[in-house]
Scaffold this motif. Sequence first.
Motif, short mmCIF file in Angstrom:
data_model
loop_
_atom_site.label_atom_id
_atom_site.label_comp_id
_atom_site.label_asym_id
_atom_site.label_seq_id
_atom_site.Cartn_x
_atom_site.Cartn_y
_atom_site.Cartn_z
N GLN A 10 -7.97 -3.45 38.20
CA GLN A 10 -8.80 -2.68 39.13
C GLN A 10 -8.32 -2.98 40.41
OE1 GLN A 10 -10.81 -0.11 38.00
NE2 GLN A 10 -12.95 -0.06 39.11
N ALA A 11 -8.53 -4.04 40.95
CA ALA A 11 -8.14 -4.43 42.41
C ALA A 11 -6.66 -3.93 42.78
CB ALA A 11 -8.34 -5.76 42.41
N LYS A 12 -5.82 -4.09 41.73
CA LYS A 12 -4.50 -3.77 42.06
C LYS A 12 -4.14 -2.05 42.23
CE LYS A 12 -1.82 -7.69 40.63
NZ LYS A 12 -0.72 -8.07 39.40
N HIS A 13 -4.70 -1.54 41.29
CA HIS A 13 -4.34 0.12 40.88
C HIS A 13 -5.50 0.94 41.51
CE1 HIS A 13 -1.09 -1.55 38.53
NE2 HIS A 13 -1.84 -2.13 37.79
N HIS A 14 -6.81 0.48 41.58
CA HIS A 14 -7.82 1.21 42.05
C HIS A 14 -8.73 0.67 42.92
CE1 HIS A 14 -6.88 4.30 38.81
NE2 HIS A 14 -6.79 3.24 37.78
N PRO A 15 -8.14 0.21 44.03
CA PRO A 15 -8.79 -0.54 45.27
C PRO A 15 -10.14 0.28 45.72
CG PRO A 15 -6.81 0.20 46.03
CD PRO A 15 -6.70 0.59 44.48
N GLU A 16 -9.95 1.50 45.52
CA GLU A 16 -11.12 2.35 46.12
C GLU A 16 -12.46 2.30 45.36
OE1 GLU A 16 -9.37 4.85 42.82
OE2 GLU A 16 -8.64 3.44 44.65
N LYS A 17 -12.28 1.52 44.14
CA LYS A 17 -13.43 1.59 43.29
C LYS A 17 -13.88 -0.03 43.06
CE LYS A 17 -12.56 5.45 39.96
NZ LYS A 17 -12.41 5.48 38.37
N ASN A 18 -15.27 -0.11 42.54
CA ASN A 18 -15.81 -1.20 42.49
C ASN A 18 -16.15 -1.51 41.06
OD1 ASN A 18 -16.38 -1.88 45.15
ND2 ASN A 18 -18.30 -0.58 45.14
N GLY A 19 -16.58 -2.58 40.27
CA GLY A 19 -16.82 -2.58 38.85
C GLY A 19 -17.64 -3.99 38.85
N PHE A 20 -18.27 -3.85 37.43
CA PHE A 20 -19.10 -5.09 36.99
C PHE A 20 -18.53 -5.44 35.77
CE2 PHE A 20 -21.71 -1.71 35.44
CZ PHE A 20 -22.06 -2.04 34.20
N ILE A 21 -18.85 -6.83 35.62
CA ILE A 21 -18.60 -7.52 34.29
C ILE A 21 -20.06 -7.98 33.66
CG2 ILE A 21 -17.50 -9.47 32.94
CD1 ILE A 21 -15.58 -7.83 34.09
N TRP A 22 -20.32 -7.41 32.49
CA TRP A 22 -21.51 -7.71 31.57
C TRP A 22 -21.23 -8.73 30.68
CZ3 TRP A 22 -24.45 -3.83 28.01
CH2 TRP A 22 -25.68 -4.52 27.47
N HIS A 23 -21.42 -9.96 30.99
CA HIS A 23 -21.31 -11.08 30.33
C HIS A 23 -22.57 -11.82 29.80
CE1 HIS A 23 -16.73 -11.45 30.02
NE2 HIS A 23 -16.87 -10.13 29.84
#
Length: 994
Positions: free
Chosen positions: A302-315
């Motif tokens: 995500q950071a490499k290819h879509h730096p304009e977006k955030n994201g979350f991990i549900w673990h």
Amino acid sequence: MVGCIFIGIVYLNSLSYDNIKKNISYYIFESVRGLVSMSEGYESEALLEKRFMNRLNAIGYKTVKISDEKQLTDHFRTLLNERNDERLKGTPLSDTEFSRVLHQMVGTRNIFEIAQLLRGSDIQPYGKIVIQRDDNSQLYLEFFDGHDYQNNTYEVTHQVTINTKYVNRYDVTILINGLPIVQIELKRRGVDFSEAFHQIIRYRDESFRQLYRFVQLFVVSNGDGTRYFANGDGKLNSNFMFYWTDRQNNWLNDIDAFTSSFFVPERLHSMIAKYTIFDNDNQRMLIMRPYQVYATEAIVNQAKHHPEKNGFIWHTTGSGKTITAFKSAQRLTRETDAEKVIFLIDRSDLDLQTAKNFNSYLPKSVTNQPALDRTDDTRSLVKQLRSKDDPLIISTIQKMNVAISHSKYKKVLSQFHDQRVIFIEDEAHRSQFGEMRKNINNWFKNSEHFGFTGTPIFSENIGADGRTTETLYDEELHHYLIKDAIRDHNVLGFSVQYIGTIKGKDTTIADEKVPGIDTKAAFESPERLKQVATHIMLNHDNVTKNRQYNAIFTVSSTNMALKYYEVFKKLKEESHSDLKITTIFTWAENEKDAEKKQDEKFKTSRHGLDAVIDDYNHQYGTAFSTDKFSDYFGDISKRMKEHNAQTPDDNIDILIVVNMFLTGFDSPKLSTLYVDRRLQWQGLLQAFSRTNRIEKQSKPFGNIICYRNIKKETDDAIKLFSGGSGNFVVVPSYQELADQFDDKIKRLKEVAITPGDVDDLHNQGEDKLKDFVLAFRDVLRVQNKIRVYDDFSWDKFENQLSEQEMEQYRSKYFAAHQALEQEDGGGEKASILDDIDFEIELLETDKIDVEYIMNLIKSINLGSKESKKSDTNKIKRMLNNADNPELKSKADLLADFLDQIIPKLQSDANVSNELNKYLAKRRQNEIQQFSEKNKIPLDIIDHQLSDYDFYGRTNSQEVMRALSEAGYDFKQKITIKKRIKSFVQKTIKRFAMS
């Protein structure tokens, strides 16, 4: 053919297009051949091994024939020369130079140090050493490329035979650049693959030496079930054998599916080079689980290819989010152009042990700042932000907010307005929804955010601000739910009991919000508090297996915490109970006005806590107060985590809290949560999850005992955070377990009607004794689960199995274990012990041995003078009372370290490293003294110590030759040879700390 199609799909998804065509025909052929083979009978171990080798060939591994240790060493030497041809300038390594290579790569290094050498660091490159050539020039040699998987050679061999005291023949070994990196043990289908686990442990302890100490991973499989786990220096735990899955958390259990995903060279290389963590304090290497790997990859992509977006991990809580976050942060610093990667945590989740873990996983920066500073000194954070040498920073969200809000730092940090900064945020379910997050966003305008949470905010549990986790972080990148973690045995399920304490005319009152009834007064009445406390005291030993584990008791307010503390204190005095009970909470800021009045009418919770701490100081010999609250907090955290049934005076049995310790506190020794308050949604699951950390078989689940009727809230929370299904989360009811107990008792009686009948089985062969062991083990397992229920009573099973009979069977079980151990001859003979997972831990308490003491020393709290003194005195008491022969032989070394070194260490020192340096110095001093006293050249002793490390024996011929060269006569040589052998054996044993 459905199975064949599935395998094909998994395989195609895991390979590049270039490799697909050449393997399709092979897999069709193998699948059909496998069906034919299975139709003729079960697949033999030899056939399973052959087919496994063929599959490895198909995905890029070359088979090489290596029969023994010498051939393995020669093969590695050939490949090392080839890899370094340009550096060698056409002159291969001489015998002397190659011996220097082996000494440099293995020498006296332990497995942990070898693993670090293989991977290198940001300062030291991957897999490189420097040796001195015969012409005295310096030569750099590269033996592993951790950056590019294609710049390595992948091979496989099988049936390598190592001759030591026993003859060990290994099934399959994967070589990278000639080094044995993965060891695979196979058993035929239908055999419990735990047999392969025990066999690997035996091989490792008996014959893993020289290059075989480079083995990083083990894989065990019976064809249908496959697991992987990391190598290490200490005792390996079968609880940490991991499943491999696809990205959707589906098991790839069959050896075909596992191989076509896990063993693809690119994936295996990534597991070795990228997805290991080094715990420096405990000197162990951790291998990441599949969901941690996939989550890390999702963040990096995500950071490499879509730096304009955030994201979350549900673990889910307890699944190791912190390790995933760390690894993600490390990769982002190396693989993106971010100016800074900042790992943010909430200070309320940061206990002492968590801080030590953070600093253990990450090395100190070049500026010599700890990876994580627990102080409130914002200057250290600003210094790290300004430094070009600190691309990865770990801080609390509170400290970061102060840094960007303080006028003295604004100008200094203004450069970050437009620079790319990546934030990784732990526990995103709480800490990221307030004003501090908004302030950080406004300051770091060109920032990306990746959040980790075990309990996301959905529309069902939305807060007052109306935001969900998804609206804050854009999209979910990966999920691993509590039902997945329980299925994979990464966390435990819950046993939830609801104890009614207040009854109206027709029904039990559910909570405080009942119209027309002053339920608050009823719930807080002295009579009810005494009733609840009495129930806890009467049942605590039973639910914690005679205090092998401890408990948290969560209540509704600080006032209730103090009331319960006083009730317990009075009941303990009346009953002469030795239960260790205390409380901890934070007091409100608005109590300061009341404190100033110094009026008895204005007693505050802080006054009450000071009284509690006075009792605590008297109990444990400490000197805390509310003025030293962080030290008190740290000491409680430590005692809760280091709970040991054999050191009751140092334990806390029950900790009364309001909110503290209900999030972010992880301790396998915590088994029980008592609840006398309303909980719901993420708060409920976070609190419950304090109890479900994996420990050993004597802890089958987390015990939740509720004195409020919060069943609906429990069901709703479990359903929400399990993706709609909570079937995996709550363990069977009492009646279901009672039925299972009855069935297992009947099976036991079929094998041995009475305990006395077990004696006859010893004369009927191993198989009969094995039947008894397995039958009684099953009874033990169910009894271990059912014992915590209030409904359980031995009277109910008197006709099937009395409590007295149970104890007699226990004794026979111990005797069977000892008899089978004595009959185990080792060598190539298959031992019945390899077939059986004896659960002796269900019968025994923790043992105070070298490993236990070493872990205590490494976790000494250096940040507090009182805690340091208390920790040191506790360990010295254990050393003085040691009855373990191995521990007694080292007691003086460890006691001297506690007396001489610990008092001098600063708060940010690494105790593990300091201990290693101290032991190395003491070892060398003792060698020097022996050398001088006996007039034996030092190099002779050093060489024999190295030989003993490698081969488990001294080299008598070499000793005699060296002594001859030193001018000793025959009689002197015989005497000195015996002294050297005795000294070497004693020294190796005395300084071995794992």
